[in-house]
Enzyme design. Structure first.
Site, PDB file in Angstrom:
ATOM      1  N   GLY A 138      25.729  39.018  48.512  1.00  0.00           N
ATOM      2  CA  GLY A 138      26.556  38.016  47.825  1.00  0.00           C
ATOM      3  C   GLY A 138      25.671  36.923  47.251  1.00  0.00           C
ATOM      4  O   GLY A 138      24.673  36.551  47.865  1.00  0.00           O
ATOM      5  N   GLU A 168      21.599  39.596  56.055  1.00  0.00           N
ATOM      6  CA  GLU A 168      21.301  40.656  57.025  1.00  0.00           C
ATOM      7  C   GLU A 168      21.167  42.040  56.386  1.00  0.00           C
ATOM      8  O   GLU A 168      20.333  42.841  56.812  1.00  0.00           O
ATOM      9  CB  GLU A 168      22.371  40.692  58.131  1.00  0.00           C
ATOM     10  CG  GLU A 168      23.789  40.591  57.607  1.00  0.00           C
ATOM     11  CD  GLU A 168      24.792  41.449  58.374  1.00  0.00           C
ATOM     12  OE1 GLU A 168      25.970  41.338  58.067  1.00  0.00           O
ATOM     13  OE2 GLU A 168      24.374  42.245  59.240  1.00  0.00           O
ATOM     14  N   ASP A 223      26.949  32.125  54.824  1.00  0.00           N
ATOM     15  CA  ASP A 223      27.550  32.268  56.159  1.00  0.00           C
ATOM     16  C   ASP A 223      26.681  31.677  57.281  1.00  0.00           C
ATOM     17  O   ASP A 223      27.173  31.441  58.378  1.00  0.00           O
ATOM     18  CB  ASP A 223      27.797  33.748  56.477  1.00  0.00           C
ATOM     19  CG  ASP A 223      28.869  34.366  55.606  1.00  0.00           C
ATOM     20  OD1 ASP A 223      29.494  33.630  54.832  1.00  0.00           O
ATOM     21  OD2 ASP A 223      29.081  35.588  55.697  1.00  0.00           O
ATOM     22  N   MET A 228      35.153  31.163  53.983  1.00  0.00           N
ATOM     23  CA  MET A 228      34.393  32.403  54.199  1.00  0.00           C
ATOM     24  C   MET A 228      33.731  32.406  55.578  1.00  0.00           C
ATOM     25  O   MET A 228      33.640  31.371  56.237  1.00  0.00           O
ATOM     26  CB  MET A 228      33.375  32.601  53.087  1.00  0.00           C
ATOM     27  CG  MET A 228      34.018  33.169  51.823  1.00  0.00           C
ATOM     28  SD  MET A 228      32.799  33.593  50.576  1.00  0.00           S
ATOM     29  CE  MET A 228      33.818  34.527  49.434  1.00  0.00           C
ATOM     30  N   GLY A 229      33.232  33.549  55.942  1.00  0.00           N
ATOM     31  CA  GLY A 229      32.601  33.711  57.261  1.00  0.00           C
ATOM     32  C   GLY A 229      33.189  34.950  57.896  1.00  0.00           C
ATOM     33  O   GLY A 229      34.295  34.915  58.431  1.00  0.00           O
TER      34      GLY A 229
HETATM   35  O1  F6P Z   1      28.216  37.401  52.943  1.00  0.00           O
HETATM   36  C1  F6P Z   1      28.592  36.305  52.232  1.00  0.00           C
HETATM   37  C2  F6P Z   1      30.045  36.358  51.848  1.00  0.00           C
HETATM   38  O2  F6P Z   1      30.292  35.267  51.031  1.00  0.00           O
HETATM   39  C3  F6P Z   1      31.027  36.424  53.016  1.00  0.00           C
HETATM   40  O3  F6P Z   1      31.297  35.182  53.582  1.00  0.00           O
HETATM   41  C4  F6P Z   1      32.233  37.057  52.382  1.00  0.00           C
HETATM   42  O4  F6P Z   1      33.026  37.760  53.314  1.00  0.00           O
HETATM   43  C5  F6P Z   1      31.627  38.008  51.428  1.00  0.00           C
HETATM   44  O5  F6P Z   1      30.350  37.518  51.098  1.00  0.00           O
HETATM   45  C6  F6P Z   1      32.446  38.217  50.176  1.00  0.00           C
HETATM   46  O6  F6P Z   1      31.847  39.196  49.428  1.00  0.00           O
HETATM   47  P1  F6P Z   1      32.219  39.619  47.948  1.00  0.00           P
HETATM   48  O7  F6P Z   1      31.380  38.803  47.055  1.00  0.00           O
HETATM   49  O8  F6P Z   1      31.853  41.049  47.889  1.00  0.00           O
HETATM   50  O9  F6P Z   1      33.669  39.334  47.741  1.00  0.00           O
END
Ligand code: F6P
Length: 344
Positions: free
Chosen positions: A10, A102, A126, A168-169
């Protein structure tokens, strides 16, 4: 020396500060840097361009990443590792800097173990990466969320409503805890502590019986209901990405409905979503990103493969990417207890 850099997972405010820092330090030493497009996808396909002063000028304050990002997993792509090796050979790249969370760094650790010249920089709003006190992007996200909670306060107050703010999280409640604590939330729900709906409603009821006419509940998207006993997340879509993650979201609406039904107080939900990741980084994230970038460049110059830049106290140090990606850094429950003092 020839460097490569990629941003994966992300996006997150501060990525451009890292790219700029790596490139500027490299230019000082007459090194060159290839910017791979769209994370590991660009490395697999050899897609990207050599960075010049022009590319990294005027980007420090910009959110997102000038290189683009993706959740491509080379270990889910046929001959992914082999293709990465071929790209590095073809471009004559001596060192690869992977900027990610990660998943991206998990790949970096595997590649380093396979003998590839890879170092890492920890990124994620996160803040759930082990081995470092903080990842860049987190400070911006909590400030955006805090400001949203401040704004929600005045409308909640005007309408005598309960407002649920979903932040988020996925597996760690750092954003909810910090923004909720800073924003004066009346209840904070995090993945690490499955919640009991009756308890949440009773906190809100007691508060309103004391004379308050509104309440703010801040919930991580990964918060789980204890009584469901199935330990499952509230998800938007069942499909998983290449790293096995489902798309979370929906716990805010679920909570709002339950709170309204059980307490009789009018309740609304606001989902902050990608607003938390977009836009300009805070000063703290620009500085941290710049420090990580310069440090990662130095690590790569010294050939410290498999290492990652990390913040320990006020210092930037090197840690093993493998150790940092073994398990997620979840919320410190002592800090949650501090937040609980302000519940209700
Ligand atoms: O890993 C970071 C994050 O922002 C998370 O908090 C969230 O669940 C996810 O990415 C959202 O991902 P996407 O951009 O695929 O919607």
């Amino acid at each position: 020396m020839k460097f490569g850099i990629l941003t994966g997972g992300g996006d997150c405010p501060g990525l451009n500060a890292v790219i700029r820092a790596v490139a500027r330090k490299a230019f000082l030493n007459n090194d060159v840097v290839f910017g791979f497009h769209y994370g590991w996808k660009g490395v697999i396909e050899g897609d990207g361009n050599w960075l010049t002063h022009y590319h990294v000028s005027g980007i420090l304050h910009r959110g997102g990443t000038i290189l683009g990002t993706s959740r491509t997993n080379p270990y889910k792509t046929e001959d992914g590792e082999k293709k990465i090796k071929q790209t590095l050979e073809k471009l004559g790249i001596d060192a690869l800097i992977a900027v990610g969370g990660e998943d991206t760094l998990g790949v970096a650790a595997k590649l380093a173990a396979a003998g590839l010249p890879v170092v890492g920089v920890p990124k994620t709003i996160d803040n759930d990466l082990s081995g470092t006190d903080v990842t860049f992007g987190f400070d911006t996200a909590i400030n955006i969320a805090m400001e949203a909670i401040d704004r929600i306060h005045t409308t909640a107050e005007s309408h005598n409503r309960v407002m649920v703010v979903e932040v988020m999280g996925r597996h760690a409640g750092w954003i909810a805890l910090y923004s909720g604590l800073a924003g004066g939330a009346d209840v904070i729900l995090i993945p690490e502590k499955p919640f009991d709906l009756d308890e949440v409603c009773s906190i809100i009821k007691t508060r309103h019986e004391r004379g308050k006419t509104f309440s703010i509940v801040v919930a991580s998207e990964g918060a789980k209901i204890d009584s469901s006993k199935d330990d499952s997340f509230v998800v938007q879509a069942k499909e998983v990405d290449e790293f096995g993650h489902v798309r979370l979201g929906g716990v805010g609406n679920l909570l709002a409905g339950e709170i309204e039904n059980r307490t009789g107080y009018e309740t609304r939900a606001t989902i902050l979503g990608h607003i938390q990741r977009g836009g300009t980084p805070t000063a703290a994230d620009r500085v941290l990103g710049s420090r990580y970038g310069v440090f990662a460049y130095d690590l790569a110059r010294k050939g410290e493969w498999g290492k990652m830049a990390a913040l320990r106290g006020q210092e930037i140090i090197a840690v093993d990417i493998q150790d940092a990606t073994k398990e997620l850094k979840t919320v410190d429950l002592d800090l949650y207890e501090v937040a609980e003092v302000f519940f209700g």
